[in-house]
Each structure stands twice: as C-alpha cells, then as structure tokens.
Design a protein around this motif. Structure first.
Motif, PDB file in Angstrom:
ATOM      1  N   UNK A  70       1.045  -1.211  -0.103  1.00 29.16           N
ATOM      2  CA  UNK A  70       0.257  -0.054   0.046  1.00 29.16           C
ATOM      3  C   UNK A  70       0.913   1.279  -0.059  1.00 29.16           C
ATOM      4  N   UNK A  71       0.232   2.383  -0.236  1.00 28.88           N
ATOM      5  CA  UNK A  71       0.767   3.492  -0.078  1.00 28.88           C
ATOM      6  C   UNK A  71       0.554   4.394   1.250  1.00 28.88           C
ATOM      7  N   UNK A  72      -0.230   3.820   1.818  1.00 29.89           N
ATOM      8  CA  UNK A  72      -0.607   4.124   3.262  1.00 29.89           C
ATOM      9  C   UNK A  72       0.558   4.194   4.005  1.00 29.89           C
ATOM     10  N   UNK A  73       0.889   5.086   4.918  1.00 28.90           N
ATOM     11  CA  UNK A  73       1.963   5.002   5.950  1.00 28.90           C
ATOM     12  C   UNK A  73       1.225   4.494   7.243  1.00 28.90           C
ATOM     13  N   UNK A  74       2.029   3.837   8.229  1.00 27.76           N
ATOM     14  CA  UNK A  74       1.627   3.441   9.643  1.00 27.76           C
ATOM     15  C   UNK A  74       2.779   3.947  10.461  1.00 27.76           C
ATOM     16  N   UNK A  75       2.320   4.088  11.639  1.00 27.18           N
ATOM     17  CA  UNK A  75       3.225   4.629  12.706  1.00 27.18           C
ATOM     18  C   UNK A  75       3.596   3.724  13.658  1.00 27.18           C
ATOM     19  N   UNK A  76       4.645   3.433  14.089  1.00 24.08           N
ATOM     20  CA  UNK A  76       5.186   2.510  14.775  1.00 24.08           C
ATOM     21  C   UNK A  76       5.904   3.141  16.019  1.00 24.08           C
ATOM     22  N   UNK A  77       5.540   2.424  17.388  1.00 23.66           N
ATOM     23  CA  UNK A  77       6.187   2.688  18.499  1.00 23.66           C
ATOM     24  C   UNK A  77       7.136   1.630  18.841  1.00 23.66           C
ATOM     25  N   UNK A  78       8.359   1.991  19.239  1.00 26.20           N
ATOM     26  CA  UNK A  78       9.137   0.749  19.628  1.00 26.20           C
ATOM     27  C   UNK A  78       9.399   0.509  21.068  1.00 26.20           C
ATOM     28  N   UNK A  79       9.826  -0.858  21.365  1.00 21.63           N
ATOM     29  CA  UNK A  79      10.225  -1.191  22.764  1.00 21.63           C
ATOM     30  C   UNK A  79      11.155  -0.240  23.292  1.00 21.63           C
ATOM     31  N   UNK A  80      12.148   0.155  22.532  1.00 21.25           N
ATOM     32  CA  UNK A  80      13.134   0.820  22.824  1.00 21.25           C
ATOM     33  C   UNK A  80      13.042   2.439  22.842  1.00 21.25           C
ATOM     34  N   UNK A  81      11.852   3.018  22.676  1.00 20.81           N
ATOM     35  CA  UNK A  81      11.410   4.442  22.449  1.00 20.81           C
ATOM     36  C   UNK A  81      11.949   5.290  23.425  1.00 20.81           C
ATOM     37  N   UNK A  82      12.078   4.869  24.851  1.00 19.70           N
ATOM     38  CA  UNK A  82      12.537   5.755  25.904  1.00 19.70           C
ATOM     39  C   UNK A  82      14.222   5.499  25.658  1.00 19.70           C
ATOM     40  N   UNK A  83      14.662   4.800  25.278  1.00 18.08           N
ATOM     41  CA  UNK A  83      16.281   4.779  25.133  1.00 18.08           C
ATOM     42  C   UNK A  83      16.507   5.761  24.005  1.00 18.08           C
TER      43      UNK A  83
END
Length: 177
Positions: free
Chosen positions: A86-99
């Motif tokens: 798809x051309x749609x974007x999706x947004x991801x939060x990772x387990x290491x976002x705080x790091x």
C-alpha cells in the motif's frame, strides 16, 4: 475494541488510559496531540497504527495526526513505515522508544556543552558569569556520563527481563524481577 492479538478490550478503559497517560506526558512537557498519539500507539498491541486508525481512536483529524507524528518522529519516539502493498503510512512505537528519546536528549546536552564552553571562553572563566557557566557545564557533563552508564545498565536489565530485541516484550520474571 479488538487488537491484532484478538484480545477483547473495553474501548472506554483503553480510551481512559490513553487520555490519562497523555495528560501525564503533557505535564512533563510533551505537546497535547503528540502525547495522545504516542499513548494510543503505546496502548495498541502491535505498537503500529495508521493515520486513519489514530484519527478514529482519538477522534482527531488526519492533519492533527500528521503534525503529531512529525513531532514524535523528530523526537525519535515513533517511526514511519509503509503498509505492505500500500501507499499508506503506518506509525510504529518501538520497545526502545525511551532509550531513543534519551539518546536524542544526549545529543542536545552535547550541543549545550559546546555552547557553554564557548560562553566560558567569551565571558572568562574567572568572572561570576563564567563560573556560573562552568558549573552548568560540569552539571551537563555529569548528566551525560550518568546517562551513558544508566543506558548500559538498562540494556542489561532489559535483556534479563525480556530477552532478544525487546519488541512487544512479555516479562520473563515479572515487573518486580
């Protein structure tokens, strides 16, 4: 509300958590929309949502989602990716976002240290203002070293608790381990 894992959720309870956690992030200085988007991503099992899904869950416009994601991406708190096929974007939060967020802050601290060194050189280290800048510089140097040591300890702790890469972790021994 069903998540990707198929776990049934009370939509009201999820919404209450998202708004409560977002309010805490706002209190800490994060702008309101990025805080809400981040909390919604964090509360999703997969840690991944599209703009449409975020708009629906938070009852906000796609433009508000876009602005929030732009802010969060600059802070290294979320990443953008293309939905497969798809051309749609999706947004991801990772387990290491705080790091990642702390690492980004570490770069800011280093820039502040450079500016403080220039200020000390300009004002003179033996002036009251120069001594105040030197104390501020010493504090930031201390914080930078402590952040390095703390992130190393966190990596070891994270491995102990979650193993592997930590994505979508399930604690091995519980939160109190």
């Amino acid at each position: 509300m069903a998540e990707q894992s198929g776990t049934a959720r009370d939509p009201e309870a999820v919404s209450e958590f998202v708004e409560h956690f977002a309010a805490q992030l706002v209190e800490a200085g994060l702008p309101r929309m990025p805080a809400r988007v981040f909390a919604a991503l964090l509360a999703s099992d997969g840690g991944v949502l599209t703009s449409v899904e975020l708009s629906e869950r938070l009852r906000i416009s796609p433009a508000a989602v876009s602005g929030a994601v732009r802010y969060l991406a600059r802070q290294h708190m979320v990443s953008r990716e293309r939905e497969p096929g798809s051309r749609r974007e999706r947004y991801r939060v990772h387990g290491d976002q705080w790091y990642e967020a702390l690492t980004n802050r570490d770069a800011v601290i280093r820039r502040w240290e450079g500016a403080l060194r220039e200020g000390i050189a300009s004002l003179g280290g033996d002036t009251p203002a120069g001594r105040r800048l030197a104390e501020t510089l010493a504090f930031f140097e201390f914080v930078e070293k402590e952040l390095e040591a703390m992130t190393e300890r966190w990596r070891a702790r994270r491995e102990e608790l979650f193993g592997g890469d930590g994505e979508n972790p399930s604690p091995r021994t519980g939160a109190g381990a």
